[in-house]
Design a protein around this motif. Structure first.
Motif, PDB file in Angstrom:
ATOM      1  N   GLN A 107       0.776  12.413  -9.326  1.00  0.00           N
ATOM      2  CA  GLN A 107      -0.055  13.962  -9.221  1.00  0.00           C
ATOM      3  C   GLN A 107       1.142  14.954  -9.301  1.00  0.00           C
ATOM      4  O   GLN A 107       0.741  15.895  -9.757  1.00  0.00           O
ATOM      5  N   GLN A 108       2.165  14.702  -8.909  1.00  0.00           N
ATOM      6  CA  GLN A 108       3.373  15.970  -9.017  1.00  0.00           C
ATOM      7  C   GLN A 108       3.717  16.010 -10.654  1.00  0.00           C
ATOM      8  O   GLN A 108       3.807  17.236 -11.212  1.00  0.00           O
ATOM      9  N   VAL A 109       3.602  14.704 -11.230  1.00  0.00           N
ATOM     10  CA  VAL A 109       3.976  14.963 -12.711  1.00  0.00           C
ATOM     11  C   VAL A 109       2.894  15.667 -13.440  1.00  0.00           C
ATOM     12  O   VAL A 109       2.913  16.584 -14.414  1.00  0.00           O
ATOM     13  N   VAL A 110       1.511  15.280 -13.068  1.00  0.00           N
ATOM     14  CA  VAL A 110       0.271  15.834 -13.613  1.00  0.00           C
ATOM     15  C   VAL A 110       0.269  17.427 -13.551  1.00  0.00           C
ATOM     16  O   VAL A 110      -0.155  18.211 -14.324  1.00  0.00           O
ATOM     17  N   MET A 148       0.777  -1.111  -0.053  1.00  0.00           N
ATOM     18  CA  MET A 148      -0.129  -0.186  -0.194  1.00  0.00           C
ATOM     19  C   MET A 148       0.888   1.392   0.147  1.00  0.00           C
ATOM     20  O   MET A 148       0.476   2.326  -0.673  1.00  0.00           O
ATOM     21  N   LYS A 149       2.067   1.214   0.630  1.00  0.00           N
ATOM     22  CA  LYS A 149       2.952   2.304   0.978  1.00  0.00           C
ATOM     23  C   LYS A 149       3.423   2.804  -0.648  1.00  0.00           C
ATOM     24  O   LYS A 149       3.649   3.650  -1.237  1.00  0.00           O
ATOM     25  N   ASP A 150       3.717   1.447  -1.467  1.00  0.00           N
ATOM     26  CA  ASP A 150       4.356   1.823  -2.768  1.00  0.00           C
ATOM     27  C   ASP A 150       3.410   2.076  -3.474  1.00  0.00           C
ATOM     28  O   ASP A 150       3.669   3.052  -4.475  1.00  0.00           O
ATOM     29  N   LEU A 151       2.101   1.979  -3.371  1.00  0.00           N
ATOM     30  CA  LEU A 151       0.971   2.618  -4.447  1.00  0.00           C
ATOM     31  C   LEU A 151       0.904   4.118  -3.910  1.00  0.00           C
ATOM     32  O   LEU A 151       0.542   4.798  -5.098  1.00  0.00           O
ATOM     33  N   TYR A 152       0.874   4.313  -2.819  1.00  0.00           N
ATOM     34  CA  TYR A 152       1.027   5.779  -2.402  1.00  0.00           C
ATOM     35  C   TYR A 152       1.862   6.685  -3.119  1.00  0.00           C
ATOM     36  O   TYR A 152       1.697   7.721  -3.467  1.00  0.00           O
ATOM     37  N   LYS A 153       3.138   6.251  -3.103  1.00  0.00           N
ATOM     38  CA  LYS A 153       4.333   6.731  -3.641  1.00  0.00           C
ATOM     39  C   LYS A 153       4.078   6.759  -5.034  1.00  0.00           C
ATOM     40  O   LYS A 153       4.223   8.159  -5.782  1.00  0.00           O
ATOM     41  N   ALA A 154       3.587   6.007  -5.520  1.00  0.00           N
ATOM     42  CA  ALA A 154       3.318   5.991  -7.017  1.00  0.00           C
ATOM     43  C   ALA A 154       2.309   7.043  -7.420  1.00  0.00           C
ATOM     44  O   ALA A 154       2.409   7.998  -8.527  1.00  0.00           O
ATOM     45  N   LEU A 155       1.089   7.119  -6.677  1.00  0.00           N
ATOM     46  CA  LEU A 155       0.018   8.071  -6.976  1.00  0.00           C
ATOM     47  C   LEU A 155       0.499   9.450  -6.812  1.00  0.00           C
ATOM     48  O   LEU A 155       0.208  10.327  -7.179  1.00  0.00           O
ATOM     49  N   LEU A 156       1.195   9.668  -5.708  1.00  0.00           N
ATOM     50  CA  LEU A 156       1.993  10.911  -5.242  1.00  0.00           C
ATOM     51  C   LEU A 156       2.908  11.464  -6.482  1.00  0.00           C
ATOM     52  O   LEU A 156       2.624  12.691  -6.802  1.00  0.00           O
ATOM     53  N   ALA A 157       3.696  10.587  -7.030  1.00  0.00           N
ATOM     54  CA  ALA A 157       4.441  10.905  -7.883  1.00  0.00           C
ATOM     55  C   ALA A 157       3.708  11.375  -9.379  1.00  0.00           C
ATOM     56  O   ALA A 157       4.084  12.244  -9.945  1.00  0.00           O
TER      57      ALA A 157
END
Length: 83
Positions: A12-15, A1-10
């Motif tokens: 969001q930053q790219v978008v 779950m932690k890795d999924l959060y990191k991916a989604l945060l990244a």
């Protein structure tokens, strides 16, 4: 779950970054249009000038949107989820 959060945060930053660049692109175009509109060209018909500017703006916006809108985030997921 932690890795999924990191991916989604990244993602969001790219978008957010790409959205900012798209806004910069549109702001630059608006400034250019204002500058050109202030000029006085008597030899060009206003309808032809409007048509030409409209086509240019549409092409500019389409190109900028395609350039700054990312649709595939598989590399981000691979970076954060596969590690």
């Amino acid at each position: 779950m932690k890795d999924l959060y990191k991916a989604l945060l990244a993602i969001q930053q790219v978008v957010h970054h790409n959205h900012s660049l798209l806004n910069f692109s549109n702001d630059s175009l608006q400034k250019a249009i204002t500058t050109v509109a202030a000029g006085k060209q008597e030899s060009v018909s206003k309808s032809q000038e409007l048509r030409t500017i409209n086509e240019y703006i549409f092409a500019w916006n389409t190109t900028s949107f395609d350039k700054y809108t990312q649709k595939d985030f598989s590399k981000v997921f691979e970076k954060y989820i596969n590690n």
